[in-house]
Motif scaffolding. Sequence first.
Motif, PDB file in Angstrom:
ATOM      1  N   GLU A 145       0.852  -1.201   0.000  1.00  0.00           N
ATOM      2  CA  GLU A 145       0.000   0.000   0.000  1.00  0.00           C
ATOM      3  C   GLU A 145       0.881   1.242   0.000  1.00  0.00           C
ATOM      4  N   MET A 146       0.440   2.240  -0.749  1.00  0.00           N
ATOM      5  CA  MET A 146       1.148   3.525  -0.767  1.00  0.00           C
ATOM      6  C   MET A 146       0.256   4.586  -0.113  1.00  0.00           C
ATOM      7  N   HIS A 147       0.861   5.446   0.678  1.00  0.00           N
ATOM      8  CA  HIS A 147       0.130   6.558   1.303  1.00  0.00           C
ATOM      9  C   HIS A 147       0.708   7.884   0.833  1.00  0.00           C
ATOM     10  N   ILE A 148      -0.137   8.758   0.315  1.00  0.00           N
ATOM     11  CA  ILE A 148       0.299  10.101  -0.032  1.00  0.00           C
ATOM     12  C   ILE A 148      -0.299  11.048   1.007  1.00  0.00           C
ATOM     13  N   VAL A 149       0.579  11.620   1.808  1.00  0.00           N
ATOM     14  CA  VAL A 149       0.160  12.408   2.980  1.00  0.00           C
ATOM     15  C   VAL A 149       0.032  13.884   2.607  1.00  0.00           C
ATOM     16  N   HIS A 150      -1.133  14.449   2.929  1.00  0.00           N
ATOM     17  CA  HIS A 150      -1.404  15.869   2.684  1.00  0.00           C
ATOM     18  C   HIS A 150      -1.849  16.529   3.988  1.00  0.00           C
ATOM     19  N   PHE A 151      -1.609  17.820   4.105  1.00  0.00           N
ATOM     20  CA  PHE A 151      -2.096  18.563   5.275  1.00  0.00           C
ATOM     21  C   PHE A 151      -2.961  19.735   4.809  1.00  0.00           C
ATOM     22  N   ALA A 152      -3.893  20.143   5.680  1.00  0.00           N
ATOM     23  CA  ALA A 152      -4.812  21.230   5.334  1.00  0.00           C
ATOM     24  C   ALA A 152      -4.027  22.525   5.151  1.00  0.00           C
ATOM     25  N   ALA A 153      -4.234  23.179   4.003  1.00  0.00           N
ATOM     26  CA  ALA A 153      -3.475  24.392   3.664  1.00  0.00           C
ATOM     27  C   ALA A 153      -3.611  25.458   4.741  1.00  0.00           C
ATOM     28  N   LYS A 154      -4.796  25.543   5.343  1.00  0.00           N
ATOM     29  CA  LYS A 154      -5.035  26.622   6.312  1.00  0.00           C
ATOM     30  C   LYS A 154      -4.149  26.526   7.547  1.00  0.00           C
ATOM     31  N   TYR A 155      -3.591  25.333   7.831  1.00  0.00           N
ATOM     32  CA  TYR A 155      -2.727  25.189   9.000  1.00  0.00           C
ATOM     33  C   TYR A 155      -1.256  25.447   8.680  1.00  0.00           C
ATOM     34  N   GLY A 156      -0.954  25.610   7.401  1.00  0.00           N
ATOM     35  CA  GLY A 156       0.381  26.076   7.031  1.00  0.00           C
ATOM     36  C   GLY A 156       1.480  25.035   6.963  1.00  0.00           C
ATOM     37  N   SER A 157       1.449  24.043   7.856  1.00  0.00           N
ATOM     38  CA  SER A 157       2.503  23.026   7.833  1.00  0.00           C
ATOM     39  C   SER A 157       1.951  21.695   8.326  1.00  0.00           C
ATOM     40  N   LEU A 158       2.653  20.652   7.979  1.00  0.00           N
ATOM     41  CA  LEU A 158       2.260  19.320   8.431  1.00  0.00           C
ATOM     42  C   LEU A 158       2.240  19.266   9.947  1.00  0.00           C
ATOM     43  N   ASN A 159       3.253  19.857  10.543  1.00  0.00           N
ATOM     44  CA  ASN A 159       3.377  19.850  11.986  1.00  0.00           C
ATOM     45  C   ASN A 159       2.188  20.529  12.661  1.00  0.00           C
ATOM     46  N   ASP A 160       1.781  21.665  12.141  1.00  0.00           N
ATOM     47  CA  ASP A 160       0.666  22.389  12.755  1.00  0.00           C
ATOM     48  C   ASP A 160      -0.671  21.704  12.478  1.00  0.00           C
ATOM     49  N   ALA A 161      -0.755  20.990  11.367  1.00  0.00           N
ATOM     50  CA  ALA A 161      -2.017  20.356  10.988  1.00  0.00           C
ATOM     51  C   ALA A 161      -2.221  19.009  11.681  1.00  0.00           C
ATOM     52  N   ALA A 162      -1.127  18.382  12.070  1.00  0.00           N
ATOM     53  CA  ALA A 162      -1.173  16.970  12.475  1.00  0.00           C
ATOM     54  C   ALA A 162      -2.097  16.672  13.647  1.00  0.00           C
ATOM     55  N   GLN A 163      -2.332  17.678  14.498  1.00  0.00           N
ATOM     56  CA  GLN A 163      -3.176  17.404  15.659  1.00  0.00           C
ATOM     57  C   GLN A 163      -4.540  18.080  15.565  1.00  0.00           C
ATOM     58  N   LYS A 164      -4.851  18.637  14.401  1.00  0.00           N
ATOM     59  CA  LYS A 164      -6.166  19.251  14.197  1.00  0.00           C
ATOM     60  C   LYS A 164      -7.116  18.200  13.599  1.00  0.00           C
ATOM     61  N   THR A 165      -8.380  18.215  14.030  1.00  0.00           N
ATOM     62  CA  THR A 165      -9.287  17.137  13.601  1.00  0.00           C
ATOM     63  C   THR A 165      -9.396  17.010  12.084  1.00  0.00           C
ATOM     64  N   ASP A 166      -9.350  18.151  11.393  1.00  0.00           N
ATOM     65  CA  ASP A 166      -9.443  18.091   9.932  1.00  0.00           C
ATOM     66  C   ASP A 166      -8.076  18.373   9.297  1.00  0.00           C
ATOM     67  N   GLY A 167      -7.021  18.053  10.017  1.00  0.00           N
ATOM     68  CA  GLY A 167      -5.682  18.468   9.601  1.00  0.00           C
ATOM     69  C   GLY A 167      -5.078  17.716   8.435  1.00  0.00           C
ATOM     70  N   LEU A 168      -5.347  16.394   8.356  1.00  0.00           N
ATOM     71  CA  LEU A 168      -4.633  15.590   7.366  1.00  0.00           C
ATOM     72  C   LEU A 168      -5.572  14.872   6.412  1.00  0.00           C
ATOM     73  N   ALA A 169      -5.103  14.712   5.184  1.00  0.00           N
ATOM     74  CA  ALA A 169      -5.820  13.893   4.193  1.00  0.00           C
ATOM     75  C   ALA A 169      -4.792  12.956   3.580  1.00  0.00           C
ATOM     76  N   VAL A 170      -5.041  11.673   3.713  1.00  0.00           N
ATOM     77  CA  VAL A 170      -4.109  10.697   3.146  1.00  0.00           C
ATOM     78  C   VAL A 170      -4.817   9.913   2.050  1.00  0.00           C
ATOM     79  N   LEU A 171      -4.144   9.797   0.902  1.00  0.00           N
ATOM     80  CA  LEU A 171      -4.657   8.979  -0.195  1.00  0.00           C
ATOM     81  C   LEU A 171      -3.995   7.611  -0.104  1.00  0.00           C
ATOM     82  N   GLY A 172      -4.792   6.552  -0.095  1.00  0.00           N
ATOM     83  CA  GLY A 172      -4.266   5.196   0.005  1.00  0.00           C
ATOM     84  C   GLY A 172      -4.447   4.454  -1.316  1.00  0.00           C
ATOM     85  N   VAL A 173      -3.363   3.837  -1.767  1.00  0.00           N
ATOM     86  CA  VAL A 173      -3.401   3.070  -3.018  1.00  0.00           C
ATOM     87  C   VAL A 173      -2.993   1.634  -2.716  1.00  0.00           C
ATOM     88  N   LEU A 174      -3.834   0.687  -3.081  1.00  0.00           N
ATOM     89  CA  LEU A 174      -3.544  -0.730  -2.840  1.00  0.00           C
ATOM     90  C   LEU A 174      -2.868  -1.348  -4.065  1.00  0.00           C
TER      91      LEU A 174
END
Length: 366
Positions: A145-174
């Motif tokens: 499986e491949m994961h493409i990790v994205h963070f919400a633009a409004k939080y500015g960085s992965l670090n700032d987004a990581a603990q916000k409920t809507d912070g991350l969007a990951v695409l999973g490919v099997l």
Amino acid sequence: MDRLLLLILAQLLTTGACDKNPDPEHKEKHKGDMLDHWTYKDQNWNESYVLCDKNSQSPINIDTGKTIFNKNLPPITLEGYNLPETEQLALSNNGHTVVLSLPDSMTISHGFTQKYLASQLHFHWGSETTPGSEHQVDDIQYAAEMHIVHFAAKYGSLNDAAQKTDGLAVLGVLFQVGEENKHYDHIFDKLEDIAEKDAAVQIPGFDINTLLPRQLYRFFRYNGSLTTPPCFQTVTWTVFNETVRISQAQLKKLEVSLKTGHGTLDSNFRHIQPLKKRTVFASFSSLTSSRRIIPKEDSGESSELNKSVDGDNFTLGDTMALIFGVLFGCTALAFVIYVIKQRKRQRSSTERGQKVIYKPAATMEA
Ligand SMILES: *[C@@H]1O[C@H](CO)[C@@H](O)[C@H](O)[C@H]1NC(C)=O
Ligand SMILES: *[C@@H]1O[C@H](CO)[C@@H](O)[C@H](O)[C@H]1NC(C)=O
Ligand SMILES: [Zn+2]
């Protein structure tokens, strides 16, 4: 899930020098130091990371019979995924997986109510004898499986987004084993150069779209977590229904090329987590799911799909049978009426003394 995130967190949480003593006593005293010390062999991560046994963990088994068709899930639209060769990307072995860092010029422009920016992609795999996807579909574990990790633009960085409920969007490919997929060689051909933990190389940019399945409008969606400590429950998951094929030889490269600090880096998948009260949505109706009536290229299947068919037990086959059954019944009835009328006409025109015997079997000859 990703080295980058862990590094940033480690920096935030640790104050002194990083004591990498694996002594269990140190584990209790210096929790921050232990951020990178979890393993896939012992997955009782909740002893050090309390979130890891909460109620919205990933990965899960997706029971397609229980998914809810949601016609309001828009197709995933990606922008900036076609990277120029001049853009150098770091490819590294973090001891848990191989990570390709991605520029935040790559975005999910449509598909969510907000914009997400890419951060990195990485893989999960098994061993030469066992499959290694994290998500399962109908209790089937896929090859990898491949994961493409994205963070919400409004939080500015992965670090700032990581603990916000809507912070991350990951695409999973099997992945499934099939024909060779040259596009993956951009990554797989470099694995031997990063065999050692913490090794990294730079690779030229390429079209990341070519790593994805074609049908970005067919996916499962649910609320879950990072599949590695600290298991933040901040990931909106998109697991594509169409798999990607790579060859057995390519899969083997993933399975044998990398090392952890101790041995071969393999079977780096987290076990399935309980769904609890969550719902898994599907962007597509089961009506068109398993049987390929609609050609792959045709993405304009909305009119048919948008008829929200309630219940997954009503297959396309059943529907067709019903339609043809009704059509046949109507034709047969019309024919019977026609025959009766003809006979009546005949009877009235021939002699009344003659008995005309009506044969119902006549309809069967039509
Ligand atoms: C995820 O959680 C949010 C907030 O509770 C909710 O609005 C949304 O519908 C959930 N999404 C899914 C796919 O369950
Ligand atoms: C794709 O969806 C169909 C229909 O729900 C299901 O039978 C199949 O297992 C799914 N495959 C994957 C990889 O999601
Ligand atoms: Zn992952």
